[in-house]
Design a protein around this motif. Sequence first.
Motif, mmCIF file in Angstrom:
data_model
loop_
_atom_site.group_PDB
_atom_site.id
_atom_site.type_symbol
_atom_site.label_atom_id
_atom_site.label_comp_id
_atom_site.label_asym_id
_atom_site.label_seq_id
_atom_site.Cartn_x
_atom_site.Cartn_y
_atom_site.Cartn_z
ATOM 1 N N VAL A 119 0.840 -1.200 0.000
ATOM 2 C CA VAL A 119 0.000 0.000 0.000
ATOM 3 C C VAL A 119 0.874 1.248 0.000
ATOM 4 O O VAL A 119 0.579 2.231 -0.699
ATOM 5 C CB VAL A 119 -0.933 -0.012 1.224
ATOM 6 N N LYS A 120 1.967 1.197 0.764
ATOM 7 C CA LYS A 120 2.876 2.338 0.838
ATOM 8 C C LYS A 120 3.942 2.290 -0.259
ATOM 9 O O LYS A 120 4.385 3.327 -0.750
ATOM 10 C CB LYS A 120 3.564 2.356 2.213
ATOM 11 N N ARG A 121 4.314 1.083 -0.647
ATOM 12 C CA ARG A 121 5.387 0.944 -1.645
ATOM 13 C C ARG A 121 4.902 1.177 -3.070
ATOM 14 O O ARG A 121 5.686 1.460 -3.966
ATOM 15 C CB ARG A 121 6.037 -0.444 -1.510
ATOM 16 N N SER A 122 3.583 1.018 -3.288
ATOM 17 C CA SER A 122 3.039 1.197 -4.635
ATOM 18 C C SER A 122 1.701 1.931 -4.569
ATOM 19 O O SER A 122 0.662 1.405 -5.002
ATOM 20 C CB SER A 122 2.883 -0.166 -5.317
ATOM 21 N N PRO A 123 1.675 3.142 -4.033
ATOM 22 C CA PRO A 123 0.400 3.840 -3.788
ATOM 23 C C PRO A 123 -0.351 4.247 -5.046
ATOM 24 O O PRO A 123 -1.573 4.431 -5.002
ATOM 25 C CB PRO A 123 0.839 5.071 -2.988
ATOM 26 N N SER A 124 0.342 4.379 -6.166
ATOM 27 C CA SER A 124 -0.318 4.912 -7.365
ATOM 28 C C SER A 124 -1.340 3.960 -7.953
ATOM 29 O O SER A 124 -2.247 4.391 -8.687
ATOM 30 C CB SER A 124 0.736 5.245 -8.430
ATOM 31 N N ASN A 125 -1.246 2.669 -7.658
ATOM 32 C CA ASN A 125 -2.181 1.708 -8.248
ATOM 33 C C ASN A 125 -2.945 0.916 -7.189
ATOM 34 O O ASN A 125 -3.437 -0.182 -7.446
ATOM 35 C CB ASN A 125 -1.462 0.750 -9.201
ATOM 36 N N VAL A 126 -3.043 1.471 -5.969
ATOM 37 C CA VAL A 126 -3.779 0.831 -4.878
ATOM 38 C C VAL A 126 -4.866 1.778 -4.395
ATOM 39 O O VAL A 126 -4.631 2.985 -4.241
ATOM 40 C CB VAL A 126 -2.834 0.465 -3.713
ATOM 41 N N VAL A 127 -6.075 1.236 -4.150
ATOM 42 C CA VAL A 127 -7.192 2.041 -3.639
ATOM 43 C C VAL A 127 -7.688 1.457 -2.320
ATOM 44 O O VAL A 127 -7.514 0.261 -2.052
ATOM 45 C CB VAL A 127 -8.356 2.106 -4.650
ATOM 46 N N ARG A 128 -8.291 2.323 -1.508
ATOM 47 C CA ARG A 128 -8.831 1.883 -0.218
ATOM 48 C C ARG A 128 -10.328 1.654 -0.336
ATOM 49 O O ARG A 128 -11.047 2.467 -0.915
ATOM 50 C CB ARG A 128 -8.554 2.918 0.873
ATOM 51 N N LEU A 129 -10.794 0.534 0.222
ATOM 52 C CA LEU A 129 -12.219 0.218 0.234
ATOM 53 C C LEU A 129 -12.812 0.583 1.593
ATOM 54 O O LEU A 129 -12.097 0.730 2.591
ATOM 55 C CB LEU A 129 -12.435 -1.271 -0.059
ATOM 56 N N LYS A 130 -14.122 0.683 1.654
ATOM 57 C CA LYS A 130 -14.786 1.171 2.860
ATOM 58 C C LYS A 130 -14.733 0.193 4.033
ATOM 59 O O LYS A 130 -14.961 0.581 5.178
ATOM 60 C CB LYS A 130 -16.234 1.536 2.535
ATOM 61 N N ASN A 131 -14.434 -1.078 3.759
ATOM 62 C CA ASN A 131 -14.334 -2.040 4.867
ATOM 63 C C ASN A 131 -12.917 -2.115 5.449
ATOM 64 O O ASN A 131 -12.631 -2.967 6.282
ATOM 65 C CB ASN A 131 -14.781 -3.430 4.419
ATOM 66 N N GLY A 132 -12.035 -1.239 4.998
ATOM 67 C CA GLY A 132 -10.679 -1.210 5.540
ATOM 68 C C GLY A 132 -9.662 -1.974 4.719
ATOM 69 O O GLY A 132 -8.464 -1.923 5.018
ATOM 70 N N MET A 133 -10.101 -2.677 3.698
ATOM 71 C CA MET A 133 -9.164 -3.382 2.825
ATOM 72 C C MET A 133 -8.611 -2.430 1.767
ATOM 73 O O MET A 133 -9.215 -1.406 1.448
ATOM 74 C CB MET A 133 -9.844 -4.570 2.142
ATOM 75 N N TYR A 134 -7.476 -2.816 1.199
ATOM 76 C CA TYR A 134 -6.876 -2.096 0.075
ATOM 77 C C TYR A 134 -6.810 -3.046 -1.110
ATOM 78 O O TYR A 134 -6.580 -4.257 -0.957
ATOM 79 C CB TYR A 134 -5.482 -1.600 0.435
ATOM 80 N N TRP A 135 -6.989 -2.492 -2.308
ATOM 81 C CA TRP A 135 -7.101 -3.311 -3.521
ATOM 82 C C TRP A 135 -6.245 -2.701 -4.633
ATOM 83 O O TRP A 135 -6.240 -1.481 -4.831
ATOM 84 C CB TRP A 135 -8.554 -3.338 -3.976
ATOM 85 N N PHE A 136 -5.524 -3.567 -5.337
ATOM 86 C CA PHE A 136 -4.849 -3.121 -6.550
ATOM 87 C C PHE A 136 -5.890 -2.826 -7.640
ATOM 88 O O PHE A 136 -6.878 -3.553 -7.767
ATOM 89 C CB PHE A 136 -3.899 -4.203 -7.077
ATOM 90 N N ASP A 137 -5.656 -1.796 -8.406
ATOM 91 C CA ASP A 137 -6.533 -1.479 -9.533
ATOM 92 C C ASP A 137 -6.185 -2.423 -10.687
ATOM 93 O O ASP A 137 -5.100 -2.334 -11.277
ATOM 94 C CB ASP A 137 -6.336 -0.026 -9.963
ATOM 95 N N ALA A 182 -6.956 -2.427 -13.678
ATOM 96 C CA ALA A 182 -6.768 -1.771 -14.977
ATOM 97 C C ALA A 182 -5.382 -1.184 -15.144
ATOM 98 O O ALA A 182 -4.954 -0.916 -16.273
ATOM 99 C CB ALA A 182 -7.802 -0.656 -15.146
ATOM 100 N N ASP A 183 -4.682 -0.987 -14.051
ATOM 101 C CA ASP A 183 -3.375 -0.336 -14.099
ATOM 102 C C ASP A 183 -2.317 -1.326 -14.590
ATOM 103 O O ASP A 183 -2.188 -2.428 -14.045
ATOM 104 C CB ASP A 183 -3.004 0.181 -12.711
ATOM 105 N N ASP A 223 -12.171 3.445 -9.472
ATOM 106 C CA ASP A 223 -11.137 3.379 -10.513
ATOM 107 C C ASP A 223 -11.316 4.492 -11.555
ATOM 108 O O ASP A 223 -11.025 4.305 -12.744
ATOM 109 C CB ASP A 223 -11.131 2.007 -11.194
ATOM 110 N N ASN A 224 -11.798 5.658 -11.120
ATOM 111 C CA ASN A 224 -12.016 6.763 -12.056
ATOM 112 C C ASN A 224 -10.745 7.154 -12.799
ATOM 113 O O ASN A 224 -10.790 7.517 -13.982
ATOM 114 C CB ASN A 224 -12.568 7.990 -11.318
ATOM 115 N N SER A 225 -9.611 7.075 -12.117
ATOM 116 C CA SER A 225 -8.355 7.508 -12.722
ATOM 117 C C SER A 225 -8.020 6.708 -13.974
ATOM 118 O O SER A 225 -7.804 7.272 -15.055
ATOM 119 C CB SER A 225 -7.216 7.409 -11.704
ATOM 120 N N THR A 226 -7.998 5.381 -13.852
ATOM 121 C CA THR A 226 -7.647 4.547 -15.018
ATOM 122 C C THR A 226 -8.780 4.531 -16.044
ATOM 123 O O THR A 226 -8.525 4.421 -17.250
ATOM 124 C CB THR A 226 -7.308 3.120 -14.578
#
Length: 539
Positions: free
Chosen positions: A197-215, A217-218, A261-264
């Motif tokens: 999450v910290k090492r690759s922040p540009s392609n990771v998003v945070r979900l409302k349940n506290g999990m983080y997910w790779f995009d 599409a990136d 994923d609005n960015s990609t």
Amino acid sequence: MKINFKYILMCFGIATIGLSSCASNKNSKKIVYKKVESKQPIKPVESTKSTIATTPKTEIPNKKDEVFTVKLPEVNREFRAAWVASVANINWPSKKDLTTTQQKDEAIKLLDMLEANNFNAVIFQVRPAADALYKSNFEPWSYFLTGEEGKAPSPYYDPLEFWVEEAHKRGIELHVWLNPYRAHHSSGGPVTNESMVKRSPSNVVRLKNGMYWFDPADKKTQDHVSEVVRDIVSRYDIDGVHFDDYFYPYASYNGGADFPDNSTWNVYKNNGGMLSRADWRRQNVNTIIERIYKEIKAEKPFVKFGISPFGIWKPGYPAGITGSSQYDELYADAKLWLNKGWVDYFSPQLYWPINSTGQSFPKLLEWWKSENTHNRHLWPGLNTVEVKVSDRTTEITNQVKMAGEILQNNVGVIHWSIAGLTKNPSMLSYLKEGPYKAKALVPTMNWIKADRLVKPSLTVNMKASEVVMNWNDYKMNSNVSKWILYTRYNNDWETSILDKTKTNQTILKHKDGKSLTAVALKAVDRLGNESDYVAQKIN
């Protein structure tokens, strides 16, 4: 001209020796696996094929060479596996602060249980959330292993290396289970600087349940997943790579809101993209599935690629099926992957009872079978832990049997999870006394062509009450995975499946009032293909 017959015979003998030597060198070459592009499977080697086997004089002292052919029985073929989950310490390790010795002891106990009950594969989760239960070149040590992300076990060992070695000792395949897109699990402790999450922040998003997910599409995500898989396949002696049902996250993970994923998506549209957003997301996942399959085969063709998607493709397929749609919610077009042959085995999670009306186990399995146009292995996932019935043991046992009746050839299932076996002794007993009564080899991968293994070299020594069999060391032919040992008492054949490290066996001459009349041996390679047999008559 005077003909020197002695000279001619001598030359003929030398030529014969030379040819024999060349043939020996040719047969001992390293096995070469090649991808076959045909949709039709290559016909497997028939174990009943008769082959001439000549016994050297040295095998049985004072006995002349003889020709001995036999018709051997077919060996059982079935995939019998269990998932071992590491996320949230569900199965292994049972706690995140166990010592190295305790972790190893738990692993051995699980593998011993599988071996004792005639299982032949384990699906081991080594990457629960962009972390590693092995020495990774790309991601940190798992929080679920040591209680601290990025912290190696102490005293040091490599858990994956250990699991592979111990599984193979017991004749069990090990498939590494990876989640391609989950970047941090809500039970995985704090997000530290070691985290992806910290090492690759540009392609990771945070979900409302506290999990983080790779995009998905990136391209950075796709390349990273590819690097992780290739790294494991190249460095570890694994038998398979396994993805589960987590692609785009379930809607509940983000409180019902759309995936952020609005960015990609905007980049795609600004570059002229014409697909709908849903189709674009599905294409992103399709791209990585096809890529991973092809890259595994390029690295090690014998390594299987399997996926266990959610059990329902879309509601209404087949008619009467209701429930969630992986196609519309997870953007996973699992039917396409099966139709395209981008897998070696396919394990839809059919976690419902046989008599369920909206999610019928047999109806769903029949439908997935109808979509298996490339004849890949179809091994359903069973909810051994908590299928919603009053008698879970009987239900799961019947599902195993029903899967065999529906699929008929190259059958198998995967049990979710190993806890459904360790915590339910009656389940193990029913399986061991029923469908898993005899050991079985995993089905072959007939769409991958392999050179035939060299026939084993067998020596049989007679003793007063027993026969001692010795055969060539597997290290002389590193492609051997297992041995099939056949013993015939009177006219009845018995079959045993042995680990590749086994190079000898002592057989009783008399058992249960019967006399040993013949023995035979075959080698089995990493794809499950059998060599020609070598056989010896016992008088």
